[in-house]
Design a protein around this motif. Structure first.
Motif, PDB file in Angstrom:
ATOM      1  N   ASN A 182       7.538   1.814  36.596  1.00 29.91           N
ATOM      2  CA  ASN A 182       7.872   3.097  35.979  1.00 29.91           C
ATOM      3  C   ASN A 182       9.174   2.984  35.176  1.00 29.91           C
ATOM      4  O   ASN A 182       9.258   3.457  34.040  1.00 29.91           O
ATOM      5  CB  ASN A 182       8.002   4.158  37.081  1.00 29.91           C
ATOM      6  CG  ASN A 182       8.443   5.486  36.534  1.00 29.91           C
ATOM      7  OD1 ASN A 182       9.624   5.712  36.278  1.00 29.91           O
ATOM      8  ND2 ASN A 182       7.496   6.377  36.314  1.00 29.91           N
ATOM      9  N   GLU A 183      10.172   2.329  35.769  1.00 30.00           N
ATOM     10  CA  GLU A 183      11.460   2.150  35.063  1.00 30.00           C
ATOM     11  C   GLU A 183      11.254   1.340  33.784  1.00 30.00           C
ATOM     12  O   GLU A 183      11.843   1.638  32.753  1.00 30.00           O
ATOM     13  CB  GLU A 183      12.452   1.406  35.970  1.00 30.00           C
ATOM     14  CG  GLU A 183      13.101   2.299  36.995  1.00 30.00           C
ATOM     15  CD  GLU A 183      14.016   1.519  37.934  1.00 30.00           C
ATOM     16  OE1 GLU A 183      14.387   2.082  38.954  1.00 30.00           O
ATOM     17  OE2 GLU A 183      14.340   0.338  37.649  1.00 30.00           O
ATOM     18  N   PHE A 184      10.401   0.330  33.900  1.00 30.37           N
ATOM     19  CA  PHE A 184      10.140  -0.511  32.725  1.00 30.37           C
ATOM     20  C   PHE A 184       9.486   0.330  31.625  1.00 30.37           C
ATOM     21  O   PHE A 184       9.846   0.235  30.453  1.00 30.37           O
ATOM     22  CB  PHE A 184       9.248  -1.691  33.109  1.00 30.37           C
ATOM     23  CG  PHE A 184       9.157  -2.722  32.029  1.00 30.37           C
ATOM     24  CD1 PHE A 184      10.211  -3.589  31.788  1.00 30.37           C
ATOM     25  CD2 PHE A 184       8.040  -2.802  31.225  1.00 30.37           C
ATOM     26  CE1 PHE A 184      10.144  -4.520  30.768  1.00 30.37           C
ATOM     27  CE2 PHE A 184       7.962  -3.736  30.208  1.00 30.37           C
ATOM     28  CZ  PHE A 184       9.020  -4.598  29.979  1.00 30.37           C
ATOM     29  N   GLY A 185       8.538   1.169  32.031  1.00 32.81           N
ATOM     30  CA  GLY A 185       7.876   2.066  31.071  1.00 32.81           C
ATOM     31  C   GLY A 185       8.888   2.972  30.376  1.00 32.81           C
ATOM     32  O   GLY A 185       8.818   3.189  29.159  1.00 32.81           O
ATOM     33  N   GLN A 186       9.848   3.467  31.142  1.00 34.60           N
ATOM     34  CA  GLN A 186      10.874   4.348  30.554  1.00 34.60           C
ATOM     35  C   GLN A 186      11.730   3.596  29.539  1.00 34.60           C
ATOM     36  O   GLN A 186      12.129   4.143  28.512  1.00 34.60           O
ATOM     37  CB  GLN A 186      11.753   4.924  31.651  1.00 34.60           C
ATOM     38  CG  GLN A 186      11.038   5.984  32.474  1.00 34.60           C
ATOM     39  CD  GLN A 186      11.908   6.538  33.589  1.00 34.60           C
ATOM     40  OE1 GLN A 186      13.130   6.519  33.501  1.00 34.60           O
ATOM     41  NE2 GLN A 186      11.287   7.016  34.637  1.00 34.60           N
ATOM     42  N   LEU A 187      12.004   2.329  29.846  1.00 37.21           N
ATOM     43  CA  LEU A 187      12.788   1.514  28.904  1.00 37.21           C
ATOM     44  C   LEU A 187      12.030   1.325  27.597  1.00 37.21           C
ATOM     45  O   LEU A 187      12.616   1.395  26.511  1.00 37.21           O
ATOM     46  CB  LEU A 187      13.054   0.133  29.502  1.00 37.21           C
ATOM     47  CG  LEU A 187      14.223   0.016  30.448  1.00 37.21           C
ATOM     48  CD1 LEU A 187      14.251  -1.374  31.044  1.00 37.21           C
ATOM     49  CD2 LEU A 187      15.523   0.298  29.715  1.00 37.21           C
ATOM     50  N   LEU A 188      10.725   1.091  27.726  1.00 34.25           N
ATOM     51  CA  LEU A 188       9.917   0.924  26.512  1.00 34.25           C
ATOM     52  C   LEU A 188       9.920   2.211  25.684  1.00 34.25           C
ATOM     53  O   LEU A 188      10.014   2.176  24.453  1.00 34.25           O
ATOM     54  CB  LEU A 188       8.477   0.526  26.858  1.00 34.25           C
ATOM     55  CG  LEU A 188       8.282  -0.818  27.534  1.00 34.25           C
ATOM     56  CD1 LEU A 188       6.802  -1.152  27.621  1.00 34.25           C
ATOM     57  CD2 LEU A 188       9.010  -1.938  26.784  1.00 34.25           C
ATOM     58  N   GLU A 189       9.842   3.342  26.377  1.00 39.43           N
ATOM     59  CA  GLU A 189       9.914   4.643  25.695  1.00 39.43           C
ATOM     60  C   GLU A 189      11.213   4.766  24.905  1.00 39.43           C
ATOM     61  O   GLU A 189      11.231   5.253  23.781  1.00 39.43           O
ATOM     62  CB  GLU A 189       9.879   5.773  26.740  1.00 39.43           C
ATOM     63  CG  GLU A 189       8.503   6.098  27.234  1.00 39.43           C
ATOM     64  CD  GLU A 189       7.667   6.775  26.159  1.00 39.43           C
ATOM     65  OE1 GLU A 189       8.229   7.465  25.300  1.00 39.43           O
ATOM     66  OE2 GLU A 189       6.440   6.567  26.174  1.00 39.43           O
TER      67      GLU A 189
END
Ligand code: ATP
Length: 238
Positions: free
Chosen positions: A168-175
């Motif tokens: 989830n954190e990784f997804g937020q970084l991509l966002e």
């Protein structure tokens, strides 16, 4: 930012990537789904200039990769499934080393700022990478991309082996990167994360792009159905 034009790769008679056409613009996240052997990593390796196309072209920032592979690497960051970092160096030292290779000599405070922006906890900045989890290593990878000011980011299976929180954190970084106008291509088996972060989704099978969607146009269950239908589809052999 990231374009493939009839990109094709053949080994002998075997076509492993067949006339792939992609156009990923700044601020878009394109998730490439497909079973093992579909051609996702081949696509990434062609975009990186690690492989030469049999036919067609790959473009990064308007430049043909096969003709400008050194130059195009300057605009690109790449995070493979298992990021190679120096285990005996700290996060700051790794970032310093890799941004130095990219021609940027950053001050300690700037290196720390990039690690902070990539979401790494402060207490880990000066610890050796050998003690890091995969999620922490990925954050160092993102910090390297940020320090490089990469306009395009290629990711191969970045969330495999991450726990749900780290994913989830990784997804937020991509966002966040998407918000900064980075064009992102992510090869993945993770339908859930693809649906969460992608602006566009493509499904590959046997080297061919079979279906493409705007991510907001379908639900996760519709994506799963489309994926399974694509995998079940039997090609007619003449
Ligand atoms: P995975 O999900 O397992 O990573 P992928 O979609 O990334 O799969 P690729 O690694 O791109 O798939 O492989 C596509 C096809 O190309 C596979 O059938 C693979 O065996 C074949 N292939 C890759 N490299 C070579 C090579 N050097 N010589 C011959 N065939 C190759």
């Amino acid at each position: 930012m990231i374009i493939t034009d009839n990109l094709t790769k053949q080994y002998g008679d075997i076509v492993v990537l067949d006339q792939l056409n992609l156009n990923i613009k700044a601020g878009e996240i394109y998730c490439l789904l497909g079973a093992n052997g579909a051609g996702k990593t081949t696509t990434i390796n062609l975009l990186l200039g690690f492989l030469k196309p049999t036919k067609g072209c790959a473009f990064i920032n308007g430049l043909n990769v096969a003709e400008n592979s050194k130059k195009t690497k300057r605009f690109l960051a790449y995070i493979p499934e298992n990021l190679m970092l120096y285990p005996s160096l700290t996060a700051v030292e790794n970032l310093d080393y890799f941004s130095g290779i990219g021609g940027r000599n950053l001050k300690k405070v700037q290196l720390e700022e990039f690690l902070h922006e990539a979401g790494l906890q402060k207490s880990a900045f000066h610890q050796r990478i050998s003690n890091f989890s995969k999620g922490m290593r990925q954050k160092v990878g993102i910090a390297i991309a940020l320090a490089k000011n990469a306009k395009s980011l290629l990711l191969d299976e970045p969330t495999s082996g991450l726990d749900p929180k780290a994913s989830n954190e990784f997804g937020q970084l991509l966002e966040k990167l998407r918000g900064q106008g980075v064009a992102i291509l992510m090869a993945t088996h993770d339908l859930f994360r693809a649906k969460e972060v992608a602006t566009h989704i493509g499904i590959m099978k046997n080297g061919r792009l079979r279906q493409e969607f705007v991510a907001n146009d379908l639900s996760l269950s519709e994506l799963e159905r489309a994926y399974l239908d694509t995998m079940d589809y039997k090609e007619l052999v003449s």
